[in-house]
Structure formats: C-alpha cells, structure tokens
Design a protein around this motif. Structure first.
Motif, mmCIF file in Angstrom:
data_model
loop_
_atom_site.group_PDB
_atom_site.id
_atom_site.type_symbol
_atom_site.label_atom_id
_atom_site.label_comp_id
_atom_site.label_asym_id
_atom_site.label_seq_id
_atom_site.Cartn_x
_atom_site.Cartn_y
_atom_site.Cartn_z
ATOM 1 N N THR A 2 0.865 -1.165 0.000
ATOM 2 C CA THR A 2 0.000 0.000 0.000
ATOM 3 C C THR A 2 0.893 1.203 0.000
ATOM 4 O O THR A 2 2.008 1.143 0.486
ATOM 5 C CB THR A 2 -0.905 0.034 1.254
ATOM 6 O OG1 THR A 2 -1.564 1.284 1.310
ATOM 7 C CG2 THR A 2 -0.138 -0.162 2.525
ATOM 8 N N SER A 3 0.411 2.297 -0.592
ATOM 9 C CA SER A 3 1.253 3.481 -0.679
ATOM 10 C C SER A 3 1.405 4.164 0.663
ATOM 11 O O SER A 3 2.244 5.034 0.833
ATOM 12 C CB SER A 3 0.660 4.458 -1.699
ATOM 13 O OG SER A 3 -0.634 4.820 -1.307
ATOM 14 N N ARG A 5 2.797 4.795 4.046
ATOM 15 C CA ARG A 5 4.047 4.410 4.680
ATOM 16 C C ARG A 5 3.903 4.561 6.189
ATOM 17 O O ARG A 5 4.043 5.641 6.725
ATOM 18 C CB ARG A 5 5.202 5.267 4.158
ATOM 19 C CG ARG A 5 5.425 5.126 2.662
ATOM 20 C CD ARG A 5 6.435 6.127 2.162
ATOM 21 N NE ARG A 5 7.694 6.002 2.867
ATOM 22 C CZ ARG A 5 8.614 5.108 2.575
ATOM 23 N NH1 ARG A 5 8.417 4.251 1.603
ATOM 24 N NH2 ARG A 5 9.745 5.046 3.264
ATOM 25 N N ASP A 37 8.208 -4.762 3.820
ATOM 26 C CA ASP A 37 7.148 -3.810 3.483
ATOM 27 C C ASP A 37 5.952 -4.058 4.397
ATOM 28 O O ASP A 37 6.118 -4.478 5.545
ATOM 29 C CB ASP A 37 6.794 -3.946 1.989
ATOM 30 C CG ASP A 37 6.554 -5.392 1.572
ATOM 31 O OD1 ASP A 37 5.969 -6.152 2.371
ATOM 32 O OD2 ASP A 37 6.935 -5.773 0.447
ATOM 33 N N SER A 74 5.100 -0.010 5.427
ATOM 34 C CA SER A 74 4.077 -0.215 4.406
ATOM 35 C C SER A 74 4.341 0.655 3.187
ATOM 36 O O SER A 74 4.636 1.835 3.308
ATOM 37 C CB SER A 74 2.692 0.098 4.976
ATOM 38 O OG SER A 74 2.357 -0.813 5.997
ATOM 39 N N GLY A 75 4.238 0.053 2.026
ATOM 40 C CA GLY A 75 4.453 0.769 0.770
ATOM 41 C C GLY A 75 5.860 0.708 0.244
ATOM 42 O O GLY A 75 6.120 1.138 -0.886
ATOM 43 N N ASN A 103 5.880 -4.762 -3.686
ATOM 44 C CA ASN A 103 5.413 -3.499 -4.262
ATOM 45 C C ASN A 103 6.058 -3.211 -5.611
ATOM 46 O O ASN A 103 5.445 -2.584 -6.477
ATOM 47 C CB ASN A 103 5.667 -2.352 -3.287
ATOM 48 C CG ASN A 103 4.731 -2.417 -2.090
ATOM 49 O OD1 ASN A 103 3.523 -2.525 -2.234
ATOM 50 N ND2 ASN A 103 5.293 -2.391 -0.898
#
Length: 218
Positions: A2-3, A5, A37, A74-75, A103
């Motif tokens: 997911t974008s 962060r 990630d 995340s991301g 990602n």
C-alpha cells in the motif's frame, strides 16, 4: 503493498537469539531485524499480530531466546528498503530477514532494478557479517508471462549468488485463500500471519543456526 508508509512495531531497539552470556548467567538474545514492506509491518493488524512478533513468539515457544525487530514499512519498494538499510545496520542486528519486492511487482517495476536493489542489500548485510534469509515474492499475472518469469526467477538467483537462506514465496499457503486475507486481498489476516510463520519456521531455524560470518573490511 500500500502506498501508505506506516512503520509498525517496536523499532529496532529490541532485537533476536541466545548467544552471549548476560548478567547472572542469563543468555542475551541474538538480534534479528526483519526488513520489509507492509507484509512485515503488519498492515491492518495490531502490532502484536504482525509477522515479526508472531515469529518471535513461535521461536520462543521452542526455547530460543530470540527477539525480532519490526523494520517493515508499508508501501516500501526494494529501493525504499535499500534507502533505510543504514538505519537498520545502525542497530547492529546479528541476523536479518529481507522481505521486499512485492510493491515492485505490483507497480510493474523493472525486475532488473529490483534485483539490483536486493543484491546491494544482501551485499551490505554480508559485509557487516550478518547471515540473512531472503523471502521471495511472486509477480501478479496482470503484467504478462514475460514479466512474471523475469521477476519470479530473481530471488533464487540472488540467494545462490549471495549464499543466503531462501524462502521462495513469503505468502505460500496464504495467497489465493480469501479466508486468510483481509478484504483487500493483498494483506494477510492474523490467521494468515500464523500460516506464514508456521511455513517459514524451518528456514528461520536454519538462519538462526547459521554461524556468524566475519564482517568484511570496508
């Protein structure tokens, strides 16, 4: 994956396995950093249900004095993980798990760039004398067979070239099972994380039993 962060977990202050005697004869844990990630960070889950926390619990249940730091964001792409590596190394981990590339594949990034980034990470970990487990990923089918083939082959090639422990597919037993994934279909539920932990445990035992290697002169 997911974008967004968001760094989850307790940070790198607490880290991994028994090796050094502590005060009063107690063994000090060997430090392990899980660099990854959202799959490592535990997106959508309580911190205690994230992969590093559950893996640590499973290893401790076996009698291993291990404390694992959650260095998942995340991301993150492989390039983002490489950019954070100095921070991870500053905490002086003694083992590492590298879970990156999901990602990259979701965004259709050139597999050659992913491979180059991961190669640099593995090289720098080796230079620091840190035995490493590389967790592989599989590309989604929407970019075509040529992309899938190029991406999926890079992890085994890296593991062989850098002589690290390979776990071929981090989401083995979870991907394609809706009941083990959150509604987005990308991130495991708490039960999905337990499945990952159970399946990756043999490879992690191999990593933890790996003798330390001398750090290379820089």
């Amino acid at each position: 994956m997911t974008s967004r962060r968001v760094l989850l977990g307790a940070g790198l202050a607490g880290l991994a396995l028994t090796a050094l005697p502590g005060r009063g004869g107690a063994a000090a844990p060997l430090r392990l950093a899980a660099l990854g990630d959202s799959l490592t960070a535990g997106y959508g889950l309580p911190a205690a249900a994230a992969f590093p926390a559950r893996l640590e619990a499973a290893l401790r249940a076996e009698g291993r004095a291990v404390q694992i730091s959650n260095a998942g964001v995340s991301g993150d792409t492989s390039a983002d993980g490489l950019a954070r590596l100095d921070w991870v190394l500053s905490e002086r981990p003694q083992r590492a798990i590298v879970e990156l590339g999901a990602n990259d594949a979701l965004r259709g990034l050139d597999p050659k760039l992913t491979e180059a980034n991961l190669a640099t990470i593995l090289t720098r970990l080796a230079e620091a004398g840190i035995p490493t487990l590389l967790a592989g990923m599989l590309a989604p089918p929407n970019y075509g067979r040529a992309y899938e083939s190029a991406f999926n082959a890079l992890y085994a090639r890296l593991a062989q070239a850098h002589k690290v422990v390979l776990y071929p597919f981090f989401l083995d037993g979870v991907a394609g099972h809706p009941e083990l994934n959150q509604p987005d279909g990308l991130h495991p539920t708490a039960q999905g994380v337990e499945t990952i932990v159970a399946r990756i445990l043999p490879a992690v035992r191999t990593l933890l039993d790996h003798p330390p290697v001398p750090a290379r002169a820089g």
